[in-house]
Each structure stands twice: as structure tokens, then as C-alpha cells.
Design a protein around this motif. Structure first.
Motif, mmCIF file in Angstrom:
data_model
loop_
_atom_site.group_PDB
_atom_site.id
_atom_site.type_symbol
_atom_site.label_atom_id
_atom_site.label_comp_id
_atom_site.label_asym_id
_atom_site.label_seq_id
_atom_site.Cartn_x
_atom_site.Cartn_y
_atom_site.Cartn_z
ATOM 1 N N PRO A 72 0.986 -1.374 0.001
ATOM 2 C CA PRO A 72 0.404 -0.081 0.327
ATOM 3 C C PRO A 72 1.006 1.469 -0.323
ATOM 4 O O PRO A 72 0.001 2.689 -0.252
ATOM 5 N N ASN A 73 2.315 1.215 0.004
ATOM 6 C CA ASN A 73 2.779 2.497 0.091
ATOM 7 C C ASN A 73 3.903 2.764 -1.454
ATOM 8 O O ASN A 73 3.444 3.746 -2.297
ATOM 9 N N PHE A 74 5.071 1.875 -1.830
ATOM 10 C CA PHE A 74 5.257 1.610 -2.740
ATOM 11 C C PHE A 74 4.389 1.807 -3.836
ATOM 12 O O PHE A 74 4.844 2.275 -5.402
ATOM 13 N N GLY A 75 3.469 0.934 -4.130
ATOM 14 C CA GLY A 75 2.594 0.341 -4.924
ATOM 15 C C GLY A 75 1.606 1.532 -4.942
ATOM 16 O O GLY A 75 0.675 1.820 -5.975
ATOM 17 N N THR A 76 1.211 2.663 -4.552
ATOM 18 C CA THR A 76 0.002 3.614 -4.986
ATOM 19 C C THR A 76 1.435 4.578 -6.515
ATOM 20 O O THR A 76 0.704 5.251 -7.062
ATOM 21 N N VAL A 77 2.795 4.219 -6.754
ATOM 22 C CA VAL A 77 2.741 4.548 -8.400
ATOM 23 C C VAL A 77 1.626 3.924 -9.276
ATOM 24 O O VAL A 77 1.642 4.977 -10.303
ATOM 25 N N ILE A 78 1.034 2.909 -8.684
ATOM 26 C CA ILE A 78 0.089 2.832 -9.358
ATOM 27 C C ILE A 78 -1.478 3.381 -9.656
ATOM 28 O O ILE A 78 -1.669 3.673 -10.608
ATOM 29 N N HIS A 79 -1.159 4.729 -8.132
ATOM 30 C CA HIS A 79 -2.384 5.202 -8.351
ATOM 31 C C HIS A 79 -1.897 6.229 -9.270
ATOM 32 O O HIS A 79 -3.024 7.046 -9.642
ATOM 33 N N GLY A 80 -0.780 6.533 -9.193
ATOM 34 C CA GLY A 80 -0.644 7.816 -9.723
ATOM 35 C C GLY A 80 -0.393 8.118 -11.260
ATOM 36 O O GLY A 80 -1.143 8.423 -12.277
ATOM 37 N N ILE A 103 -2.256 -2.282 -17.103
ATOM 38 C CA ILE A 103 -1.437 -0.857 -16.048
ATOM 39 C C ILE A 103 -1.729 -1.951 -14.554
ATOM 40 O O ILE A 103 -0.595 -2.127 -14.475
ATOM 41 N N LYS A 104 -2.565 -1.920 -13.928
ATOM 42 C CA LYS A 104 -3.387 -1.921 -13.283
ATOM 43 C C LYS A 104 -2.752 -3.277 -12.503
ATOM 44 O O LYS A 104 -1.895 -3.879 -10.953
ATOM 45 N N VAL A 105 -3.043 -4.273 -12.993
ATOM 46 C CA VAL A 105 -2.987 -6.174 -12.766
ATOM 47 C C VAL A 105 -1.034 -6.423 -13.133
ATOM 48 O O VAL A 105 -0.771 -7.326 -12.478
ATOM 49 N N GLY A 106 -0.752 -5.403 -14.316
ATOM 50 C CA GLY A 106 0.488 -5.428 -14.931
ATOM 51 C C GLY A 106 1.827 -5.024 -13.779
ATOM 52 O O GLY A 106 2.771 -6.146 -13.408
ATOM 53 N N LEU A 107 1.022 -4.412 -13.239
ATOM 54 C CA LEU A 107 2.493 -3.578 -12.005
ATOM 55 C C LEU A 107 2.142 -3.894 -10.471
ATOM 56 O O LEU A 107 2.609 -3.730 -9.305
ATOM 57 N N MET A 108 0.722 -4.218 -10.123
ATOM 58 C CA MET A 108 0.772 -4.672 -8.480
ATOM 59 C C MET A 108 1.367 -5.513 -8.037
ATOM 60 O O MET A 108 2.130 -5.218 -6.514
ATOM 61 N N LEU A 114 9.159 -5.214 -4.539
ATOM 62 C CA LEU A 114 9.740 -3.862 -4.129
ATOM 63 C C LEU A 114 9.315 -3.474 -2.948
ATOM 64 O O LEU A 114 10.008 -3.287 -2.141
ATOM 65 N N GLY A 115 8.015 -2.903 -2.751
ATOM 66 C CA GLY A 115 7.535 -2.832 -1.001
ATOM 67 C C GLY A 115 7.477 -3.883 -0.261
ATOM 68 O O GLY A 115 7.615 -2.972 0.972
ATOM 69 N N ASP A 116 7.223 -4.858 -0.337
ATOM 70 C CA ASP A 116 6.924 -5.529 1.036
ATOM 71 C C ASP A 116 8.601 -5.545 1.482
ATOM 72 O O ASP A 116 9.489 -5.588 1.975
ATOM 73 N N THR A 117 9.525 -6.075 0.676
ATOM 74 C CA THR A 117 10.808 -5.788 0.311
ATOM 75 C C THR A 117 11.509 -4.833 1.216
ATOM 76 O O THR A 117 12.453 -4.937 2.479
ATOM 77 N N MET A 156 4.945 8.819 3.807
ATOM 78 C CA MET A 156 6.245 10.245 3.056
ATOM 79 C C MET A 156 5.994 9.391 1.560
ATOM 80 O O MET A 156 6.725 9.561 0.704
ATOM 81 N N ILE A 157 6.592 8.416 1.732
ATOM 82 C CA ILE A 157 6.621 7.154 0.837
ATOM 83 C C ILE A 157 5.696 7.250 0.051
ATOM 84 O O ILE A 157 6.206 6.781 -0.930
ATOM 85 N N THR A 158 4.456 7.326 0.808
ATOM 86 C CA THR A 158 3.125 7.118 -0.394
ATOM 87 C C THR A 158 2.711 8.477 -1.231
ATOM 88 O O THR A 158 2.629 8.134 -2.019
ATOM 89 N N ARG A 159 3.356 8.980 -1.007
ATOM 90 C CA ARG A 159 3.025 10.538 -1.311
ATOM 91 C C ARG A 159 3.804 10.591 -2.203
ATOM 92 O O ARG A 159 4.075 11.276 -3.470
ATOM 93 N N THR A 160 4.727 9.943 -2.667
ATOM 94 C CA THR A 160 6.585 10.807 -3.118
ATOM 95 C C THR A 160 6.305 9.484 -4.260
ATOM 96 O O THR A 160 6.423 9.838 -5.141
ATOM 97 N N THR A 161 5.695 8.401 -3.970
ATOM 98 C CA THR A 161 5.590 7.218 -5.727
ATOM 99 C C THR A 161 4.763 7.294 -6.210
ATOM 100 O O THR A 161 4.567 7.463 -7.056
ATOM 101 N N PHE A 162 2.855 7.818 -5.380
ATOM 102 C CA PHE A 162 1.765 8.236 -5.689
ATOM 103 C C PHE A 162 1.831 10.031 -7.001
ATOM 104 O O PHE A 162 1.745 9.638 -8.110
#
Length: 273
Positions: A72-80, A103-108, A114-117, A156-162
Motif C-alpha cells: 500500500p505504500n510503494f504501490g501508490t505509483v500505480i494510483h498515480g 497497467i494495474k494488474v501488470g504492476l501490482m 519491491l514495497g514488501d522488501t 512520505m513514501i506514499t506521497r512521493t510514489t503517488f
């Protein structure tokens, strides 16, 4: 290409971010996982893009109710990226519903890895270890530090990646997944995470035998005189590996926890531990 004026203000984007930040797992279910939360975060965006068209608003929200699950944090790139694609689509760009969902399915998956790590495997354990170190001494700063530092880091991570996803579109993911610097960050984070977990195991996992061997006039403590002389905390390390292997084989974590509690009670009763 000529840069055009965005329909979406920073306030609109912030509404989407905060909705996801607070409710990403609010309606987590095993049919569609985070889908309803994703759709919830898109509501202010859709309303702004189609202010006078209720039918298009409903259509846009419905396409975000498909299965979705990522970190849910690094994954917000997908939201953006999704917001950027929706904005282009509302301007008449030839972007299909299938393209957005692809795009959503391919990137999640890749972004979840990446985010879990980086979050669950490194950032959270590291901050938790610092907080526990203060907390076990009775210092209230321990839990306060963890809550505040962890919240600040994840926000910070969520906002930056979004905003990275929104401003850079699909190229943002190419940057994340192909840049060698990110590979080094992931590898370094994995090593650091393993070190932190190892330190936590050594400090907080307790497994002590109460067995004493009487050989003539000599009394030998099996734990202190033999096992700890080979490797300190050897039994705790062995127990951790056993549980890890059991989880890898699909054993239920709750069942394992109950089993440990039961065996500990029995062991204490018979004087084994």
C-alpha cells in the motif's frame, strides 16, 4: 509535445492519497482484496474529471472495482499512473478500460515485491527494533517513537510514489524497475532486514532447557554448560528455523502459536523448560 493545463488540483490529488492512506485495507476481502479501497480513493478524481456526467462517473468507478492487491505504500505509483491515464481519457485520449486495468494488474505484483522488501522487510522491523529497545526499559518514548516514525516514513513514501506515478506516468515504473540503483537498494535492504530479524531473534526469542545432568559429584547444566558453549541461543535459533520451515510448507501460523504455548506449559509442568 505541448504541456496542457491539468484538470486536477493538488487538493484533488491529496484527497485521493489520504483516502488510500487511511482505508487501503478497510474493506479488505478475499474476493477482490483492495479493490473497493482503490475505487474509494478514485471517487474525488472521477468527480472532478466528469463533474456533470453521472453516467461516466459510475462507469469510471466500476472499472476500478476489479481485483487489486499490492503493497500500500510503494504501490501508490500505480494510483498515480491510473489517475494520469484517467485524466488523459477524460480529455478524449484513446485509452481503453482494458489498458487501464492492464497497467494495474501488470504492476501490482512487481511493486508489491519491491514495497514488501523495503517496508515490511526493512523499514518497519528497523524502527520497531529501536522502539522495543526503549520500551523494554519502561521508557514511553519507545512506542511513541515507533508510531510517529513509522507513520511519518510510510506517509512520505506514499506521497512521493503517488506523485512520481502521476507526473511521470508509465515511465515512473520503468525508472523504478530498471534503474540499477534500485536493484542495489533492494539488495541492501534485504541484507539489512535479515540482520535486523537475526538480532531480534537473538534478543527476544527465549528457549531454555531446565535439564541438569548429575555425573557423580559433577552437576552439568545442559543449557549453559553444553549447548550455549557450542552456539549461544542455539535452541532459540533452531526453534526459529523449525517454525520458518513449517510456514514455508504451508502450516497455519495460528496453529503453530497455539502448539508452542501448549508445549511450553507442558514443558514447564514436567520441569523440562
Amino acid at each position: 509535445m505541448e504541456e496542457k493545463q491539468s484538470k486536477l488540483s493538488k487538493k484533488d490529488l491529496n484527497k485521493a492519497i489520504w483516502r488510500w492512506q487511511f482505508f487501503s485495507h478497510a474493506n479488505y476481502n478475499y474476493e477482490r482484496l483492495q479493490a473497493s479501497s482503490f475505487a474509494l480513493s478514485m471517487i474525488p478524481i472521477v468527480k472532478k474529471l466528469y463533474p456533470n456526467d453521472k453516467e461516466k462517473q459510475v462507469e469510471a468507478i466500476q472499472r476500478h472495482l476489479g481485483f487489486f492487491n499490492t503493497e500500500p505504500n510503494f504501490g501508490t505509483v500505480i494510483h498515480g499512473i491510473t489517475v494520469a491515464m484517467e485524466e488523459e481519457k477524460s480529455d478524449g485520449a484513446p485509452i481503453s478500460e482494458e489498458a487501464i486495468n492492464s497497467i494495474k494488474v501488470g504492476l501490482m505484483g512487481p511493486l508489491a515485491g519491491l514495497g514488501d522488501t523495503l517496508t515490511q522487510g526493512t523499514i518497519i522491523p528497523l524502527l520497531l527494533a529501536i522502539g522495543i529497545n526503549f520500551g523494554e526499559k519502561g521508557n514511553l518514548f519507545g512506542p511513541l517513537f515507533f508510531m510517529l516514525a513509522c507513520s511519518a516514513a510510510l506517509i512520505m513514501i506514499t506521497r512521493t510514489t503517488f506523485f512520481l506515478g502521476y507526473k511521470s506516468g508509465k515511465n515512473a515504473v520503468n525508472t523504478l524497475l530498471t534503474d540499477e540503483r534500485f536493484d542495489k537498494v533492494i539488495n541492501g535492504a534485504s541484507i539489512l532486514g535479515v540482520m535486523v530479524i537475526g538480532a531480534l531473534i537473538a534478543q527476544y526469542v527465549q528457549f531454555n532447557l531446565a535439564l541438569v545432568l548429575n555425573i557423580g559429584s559433577t552437576v552439568i547444566d545442559l543449557q549453559k554448560d553444553i549447548l550455549d558453549k557450542i552456539i549461544p541461543n542455539l535452541l532459540a535459533f533452531g526453534l526459529t528455523l523449525l517454525l520458518y520451515k513449517s510456514l514455508q510448507k504451508g502450516r497455519n501460523a495460528i496453529v503453530l502459536m497455539v502448539l508452542i504455548i501448549v508445549l511450553s506449559i507442558i514443558g514447564a509442568y514436567v520441569g523440562l523448560v
